[in-house]
Design an enzyme around this catalytic site. Structure first.
Site, PDB file in Angstrom:
ATOM      1  N   GLY A   1      -0.668  -3.899   4.039  1.00  0.00           N
ATOM      2  CA  GLY A   1      -1.125  -2.694   4.228  1.00  0.00           C
ATOM      3  C   GLY A   1      -0.227  -1.406   4.786  1.00  0.00           C
ATOM      4  CB  SER A   2      -1.773   0.145   8.127  1.00  0.00           C
ATOM      5  OG  SER A   2      -2.845  -0.201   7.341  1.00  0.00           O
TER       6      SER A   2
ATOM      7  N   GLY B   1      -5.023  -3.061   8.857  1.00  0.00           N
ATOM      8  CA  GLY B   1      -5.178  -1.673   9.552  1.00  0.00           C
ATOM      9  C   GLY B   1      -5.019  -2.360  11.320  1.00  0.00           C
TER      10      GLY B   1
ATOM     11  NE  ARG C   1      -3.523 -23.056  11.641  1.00  0.00           N
ATOM     12  CZ  ARG C   1      -2.382 -23.714  11.109  1.00  0.00           C
ATOM     13  NH1 ARG C   1      -2.585 -24.917  10.062  1.00  0.00           N
ATOM     14  NH2 ARG C   1      -1.439 -23.301  12.040  1.00  0.00           N
TER      15      ARG C   1
ATOM     16  N   GLY D   1      -3.034  -7.369   8.240  1.00  0.00           N
ATOM     17  CA  GLY D   1      -2.309  -7.802   9.596  1.00  0.00           C
ATOM     18  C   GLY D   1      -0.675  -7.720   9.609  1.00  0.00           C
TER      19      GLY D   1
ATOM     20  CG  ASP E   1      -1.949  -1.308   1.155  1.00  0.00           C
ATOM     21  OD1 ASP E   1      -2.132  -1.758   0.302  1.00  0.00           O
ATOM     22  OD2 ASP E   1      -2.705  -0.945   1.650  1.00  0.00           O
TER      23      ASP E   1
ATOM     24  CE  LYS F   1      -7.139  -1.210  -0.127  1.00  0.00           C
ATOM     25  NZ  LYS F   1      -7.063  -2.593  -0.211  1.00  0.00           N
TER      26      LYS F   1
END
Lengths: 295, 188
Positions: free
Chosen positions: A236-237, A154, A166, A215, A25, A82
């Site tokens: 992402g973050s 995030g 999983r 995450g 990102d 996005k």
């Protein structure tokens, strides 16, 4: 020679080229450059990373075309962007910019609480999030050419990404062990088209590339997802909310390639500075969890 | 024959499958020691900047160049074509290649993903389905380079000695004829 653009093979093939890579990102051209120099296989152009969307609240929408074009001009690697779930006009706009992949993303505020975008109508390929196999197959049925497990964007907490990988992997393995006459009920139970359920039961994998997102904040997280069977990772973050983005980005790229080599993973994990602070998914009230968007 | 597929990033699994279906033993190559054990190398599709960066970081750049000079048969598709080019246009800043084929390759020459396409092309006087994804083309070739296919007025498959490069991705089609050509005509 007769040429066909936007075929399933061309759309899904684009995702094949991203495999073993990290999609990062970025919110401006400088970050895009850092990502490219660190070895990202693509960048996701957006106005706010998920951690900021979460912190600031409000309605999150597609990015300003100006901002996307600046990022396209800054790098030579593929650029993704996005759109809101079900917002097919945002998708038309993004396609017209010549973006390489559209992410119909739960990170933005959903537009349609029943329908996703009819992705077959577009030349540009789409990636969609999924928390389980049924959701992944519904998205593929709508034309998604790539799937990413959702995780919880995030947060810097990889636990939901783990849960979703999983779950998807487990459900695929369950299908492969079934008798053929049991697949009809399996399709009914997972609310997915029978033809796709049968295909997964026969091949033991999704018909499209499966990345992980949501995450991932460290090289170890990226390698964990690869060992769980992901074809690649979205971060992402986790990179630009950390202390040293360039070094962390390069470390995550190496960890994704050498995901099964603990020596390399130890080496790239050294001296990275502060990871993003993050929040525990369990501390987020259920209505604020992004992974639950999408149907 | 032992075929190695450079497995730093990209669709290396598809090339391993193609080589295996063609009757050879194929393995993923990520280290110099693994490179030393193969009779031929395939450079897969993927992101050429990422692959080059990882090859540099993990000390594969010079060993691959050395083996190319020594005559190792190498086939590169798409990103692999870029990596085999002596010169590139529209690369990332400072982007390096292994080189070996006396040609100039333009990166992303056919355009962005919305312009990616598939269509029939002639390869070595046979029709094959060419899958072009953000594909490069060859701008110009030296005198020792043989052009095996063209599209849009540009070479998209070339051979120089034991090196073969295609802009397109036969590994995505299930048609083994390009791989067979590499194994039967070049590697033997």
């Amino acid at each position: 020679m007769s040429e066909a653009t936007g075929t399933a093979r061309v759309k899904r093939g684009m995702a094949e080229m991203l495999k073993g890579g990290v999609i990062m990102d970025v919110v401006n051209a400088e970050q895009a450059k850092i990502a490219e120099d660190a070895g990202a296989c693509a960048v996701m152009a957006l106005e706010r990373v998920p951690a900021d969307i979460r912190a600031q609240g409000g309605v999150a929408r597609m990015s300003d075309p100006d901002m996307i074009e600046k990022i396209q001009a800054a790098v030579s690697i593929p650029v993704m962007a996005k759109v809101r779930i079900g917002h097919f006009v945002e998708a038309q706009i993004i396609q017209s910019l010549g973006v390489d992949y559209i992410d119909e993303s739960e990170v933005l505020t959903p537009t349609d609480y029943e329908n996703h975008v009819d992705k077959w109508k577009f030349t540009v390929p789409f990636v969609c999030g999924a928390t389980n196999l049924g959701e992944a197959l519904r998205r593929i049925n709508e034309g998604a050419a790539m799937i990413r497990s959702k995780g919880e964007a995030g947060t810097g907490d990889v636990s939901n990404a783990m849960t979703h990988m999983r779950k998807i992997g487990g459900e695929i393995r369950r299908l492969t062990a079934m008798r053929e006459d049991e697949l009809y009920v399996a399709a009914k139970e997972m609310q997915a088209p029978y033809a796709l359920v049968k295909e997964v039961a026969e091949t033991g994998k999704l018909p499209v590339v499966l990345f992980t997102a949501g995450g991932i904040a460290t090289p170890a997280d990226a390698a964990l997802m690869m060992q769980m069977g992901a074809d690649g990772v979205f971060i992402g973050s986790g990179i630009f909310k950390s202390g040293n983005p360039a070094q962390r980005a390069a470390a995550c790229v190496k960890a994704t390639t050498f995901f099964d080599d603990p020596k390399v993973l130890a080496e790239v994990s050294r001296g990275l500075g502060d990871a993003m602070v993050g929040i525990n998914v369990s501390d987020i009230p259920a209505p604020h969890r992004l992974a639950e968007r999408g149907w | 024959m032992k075929i190695g597929v450079l497995a730093l990033q990209g669709d290396f699994r598809e090339h391993i499958v193609a080589a295996t279906l063609a009757g050879h033993s194929a393995s993923a190559i990520r280290r110099e020691s693994e490179l030393n054990e193969v009779d031929a190398l395939i450079l897969p599709g993927g992101e050429s900047t990422t692959i080059a960066l990882l090859a540099k970081s993990y000390n594969l750049f010079q060993p691959i160049r050395k083996r190319i000079k020594e005559g190792l048969p190498v086939y590169g598709s798409c990103a692999g074509m870029i990596l085999l080019a002596d010169r590139i246009v529209d690369g990332a800043q400072g982007q390096e290649t292994f080189g070996g084929i006396d040609m100039t390759v333009r990166r992303n020459a056919f355009g962005r993903q919305v312009e990616s396409f598939e269509g029939e092309i002639t390869f070595n006087s046979k029709l094959v389905n060419g899958v072009f994804i953000r594909a490069p083309w060859v701008e110009s070739v030296g005198k020792d380079v043989q052009v095996l296919s063209e599209a849009a007025g540009h070479p998209v498959a070339v051979r120089q000695g034991s090196l073969l490069a295609t802009s397109f991705h036969p590994e995505l089609t299930g048609d083994l004829s390009i791989h067979q050509y590499f194994f039967d005509e070049i590697c033997r």
